[in-house]
Design a protein around this motif. Structure first.
Motif, PDB file in Angstrom:
ATOM      1  N   LEU B 179       0.841  -1.196   0.000  1.00 36.98           N
ATOM      2  CA  LEU B 179       0.000   0.000   0.000  1.00 36.98           C
ATOM      3  C   LEU B 179       0.876   1.246   0.000  1.00 36.98           C
ATOM      4  N   LEU B 186       1.379   8.354  -6.144  1.00 37.64           N
ATOM      5  CA  LEU B 186       0.217   9.248  -6.054  1.00 37.64           C
ATOM      6  C   LEU B 186       0.593  10.522  -5.306  1.00 37.64           C
ATOM      7  N   TRP B 193       2.258  18.548  -8.723  1.00 43.51           N
ATOM      8  CA  TRP B 193       1.285  19.454  -9.352  1.00 43.51           C
ATOM      9  C   TRP B 193       0.952  20.600  -8.424  1.00 43.51           C
TER      10      TRP B 193
ATOM     11  N   LEU C 201      -6.752  12.636 -10.714  1.00 43.40           N
ATOM     12  CA  LEU C 201      -5.917  12.069  -9.642  1.00 43.40           C
ATOM     13  C   LEU C 201      -6.785  11.436  -8.555  1.00 43.40           C
ATOM     14  N   VAL C 204      -8.130   8.138  -9.873  1.00 45.01           N
ATOM     15  CA  VAL C 204      -7.103   7.092  -9.869  1.00 45.01           C
ATOM     16  C   VAL C 204      -6.902   6.576  -8.445  1.00 45.01           C
ATOM     17  N   PHE C 205      -6.819   7.501  -7.494  1.00 49.29           N
ATOM     18  CA  PHE C 205      -6.644   7.119  -6.096  1.00 49.29           C
ATOM     19  C   PHE C 205      -7.776   6.188  -5.654  1.00 49.29           C
ATOM     20  N   VAL C 208      -7.508   2.741  -7.365  1.00 53.27           N
ATOM     21  CA  VAL C 208      -6.394   1.954  -6.836  1.00 53.27           C
ATOM     22  C   VAL C 208      -6.762   1.351  -5.483  1.00 53.27           C
ATOM     23  N   TYR C 209      -7.324   2.172  -4.608  1.00 53.12           N
ATOM     24  CA  TYR C 209      -7.614   1.671  -3.269  1.00 53.12           C
ATOM     25  C   TYR C 209      -8.758   0.680  -3.252  1.00 53.12           C
TER      26      TYR C 209
END
Lengths: 48, 267, 224
Positions: B179, B186, B193, C201, C204-205, C208-209
């Protein structure tokens, strides 16, 4: 020498050195006591 | 006599549940010739880095501060290697064919060393920032990412210290490590950014690393090599200590069981 | 898997409705956090209005910690966790159900906090579509990550302190992305911030989780 440069080099060398020493000392203590632990109960059994 | 055989039974059983891939008995000195030569190489490389780094010429823009280039990128690099190794070892533990207590110990050991290197990255980066920018902390994307990584892996180490059976702890830790390694990219995008889009002006433009010539690149590369060697040596030592700790725990447990059985026999 | 998820989510939400912990404790706590921010920052000089998006998401994050802990506490009492494990439900379904229940609670809470921000901080709400999309994507990511880390920390005596340490650095991207996307929608961001990238973003987060949880929840549940 510039104090910031000295601090940067110093903190790196001291931290890594202290951490390495800690690992080595812990390893030595454990290695020394390991054989005792393995033999002590057996030896006692034989005496009985 | 019956107790005697049961002692060896327990010892035998513990050995079999323990690490099958580990080397033979461990002597009182710290590891074999490979570890020793690794340690010597690390010492030599680190010494050379210090000498070369401290004798670097002062630059126009940065004065003496550019000498920090010999260590700061190196420790940052080593922290990334360490966390990468943690992820790799966790995968190897989760993969049924390669599952062994050895990989769990490697994952934990590497994460601990990674935390040390990340803390050093923050410390040296902060010192460099104070010297160049006049403040101890700037919300530079890479420094922020390092701070988040430090928190992530401190959490991982805290989870490893939660008492549980070895198998449970290893599985939990492996999932957490994966994880964490998923979160790092990420976090990287978010932080990059944030600091580039939002500010409109990146710290990269006044990056201390922009005015490099040959000697500086050489010192930086030597620093990378030295820190990699230091990391490898620390890992070998730390894994060995972890193995000794596990064995000591098993031995204590076996001894406690023997003593309980003896009590039962007396009664 | 989806039917099991609905079952578990229904169960958790029914418990929350009946126990009223979410409405009587978590929601007032979240509003209290908004008031505390006003104490800490100067309410007169427009600081609150400019920082509203960030403060809103920090309040959500803190409340999410409570909601996740609550979702785990429900399973730790009197062997209900064992019952859930032995129920034969798909672990992936259990994960989706528990995360789904947290999503529903957090979305309700965000609505309440949104009203609070408009009233207390004098924010002029605009860009509804972006705000709603941001809230949904961010909440799904938060709930999935929270449920996963909640399960990892569950059963340990230090879970109250361990969960924030594990969860907060992991959801840092959610806080950054959700804040920027909300600022873009509200027009408080100053410079031209592209909310599309931040939404991507967040998505995607979340993906993924959720994927991680679906795969990893089974092995994690077996262990305890």
């Amino acid at each position: 020498m510039d104090p910031y440069v000295a601090a940067g080099y110093g903190v790196t060398v001291v931290t890594l050195g202290a951490y390495a020493l800690r690992i080595l000392r812990r390893g030595r203590t454990l290695a020394r006591s390991a054989p005792e632990r393995a033999t002590v109960p057996l030896a006692r059994e034989e005496r009985r | 006599m019956t107790t005697e055989t049961s002692t060896s039974d327990i010892a035998e059983k513990d050995r079999s549940t323990g690490d099958p891939s580990g080397p033979g008995p461990i002597g009182p000195t710290s590891g074999g010739p490979l570890t020793l030569s690794l340690g010597l190489a690390a010492m030599v490389a680190l010494g050379a880095t210090l000498v070369l780094g401290l004798t670097l010429p002062a630059t126009v823009e940065q004065g003496d501060y550019s000498r920090l280039i010999a260590i700061h990128p190196g420790v940052a690099w080593a922290s990334y290697i360490a966390f990468g190794m943690t992820a790799l070892a966790s995968v190897l533990w989760l993969w049924p064919r390669t599952r062994s207590g050895h990989w769990d110990r490697v994952a934990g050991a590497s994460a601990e060393i990674g935390v040390v290197f990340t803390a050093l990255t923050l410390a040296t980066g902060s010192i460099w920032g104070r010297a160049t920018w006049g403040v101890w902390w700037v919300w530079d994307a890479r420094l922020t990412l390092s701070a988040l990584m430090l928190a992530l892996y401190l959490g991982y180490l805290a989870l490893r210290r939660v008492p549980a059976s070895p198998d449970v702890r290893a599985r939990r830790s492996a999932v957490t490590a994966l994880l964490a390694v998923t979160v790092v990219p990420l976090n990287h995008f978010a932080v990059t950014w944030w600091r580039t889009l939002h500010q409109g002006r990146s710290m990269a433009q006044i990056d201390p690393g922009n005015d490099l010539d040959g000697a500086f690149i050489g010192a930086m590369l030597l620093g990378l090599l030295a820190m990699t060697l230091v990391y490898a040596w620390l890992l070998a030592q730390r894994v060995r200590v972890a193995r000794l700790e596990d064995e000591a725990e098993e031995a204590t447990l076996a001894q406690a069981i023997v003593e309980r059985r003896r009590e039962a026999a007396v009664v | 898997m989806w039917r099991d998820a609905l079952l578990v989510a229904g169960k958790d939400l029914r418990i929350e409705v009946r126990s009223r912990v979410a409405t009587n404790q978590v929601a007032p706590f979240a509003l209290l956090v908004l008031v505390l921010f006003a104490f800490a920052l100067d309410p007169d000089r427009g600081v609150l209005t400019r920082a509203a998006a960030g403060l809103f998401w920090v309040a959500v994050l803190l409340s999410a910690l409570l909601a996740v802990q609550r979702a785990q506490t429900v399973e730790s009492a009197e062997g209900t966790g064992d019952a859930l494990r032995l129920s034969g439900l798909d672990p992936a379904g259990i994960f989706l159900g528990k995360a789904g229940a947290v999503v529903v609670q957090l979305l309700a809470l965000e609505l309440l906090l949104g009203v609070g921000v408009v009233v207390l901080y004098g924010v002029d709400p605009s860009g509804w579509a972006t705000l709603a999309a941001t809230a949904v994507a961010a909440t799904m990511g938060l709930a999935a990550a929270g449920t996963l880390y909640g399960a990892l920390a569950a059963g340990s005596r230090v879970r109250e302190t361990l969960l924030p340490l594990l969860l907060l650095p992991a959801v840092a991207p959610v806080l950054i992305a959700a804040t920027r996307a909300s600022e873009a929608a509200l027009g408080t961001g100053g410079l031209d911030v592209a909310s599309g990238d931040w939404l991507a973003l967040l998505s995607v987060f979340a993906v993924v989780y959720v994927a991680f949880g679906v795969v990893a929840f089974g092995p994690l549940m077996e262990e305890q």
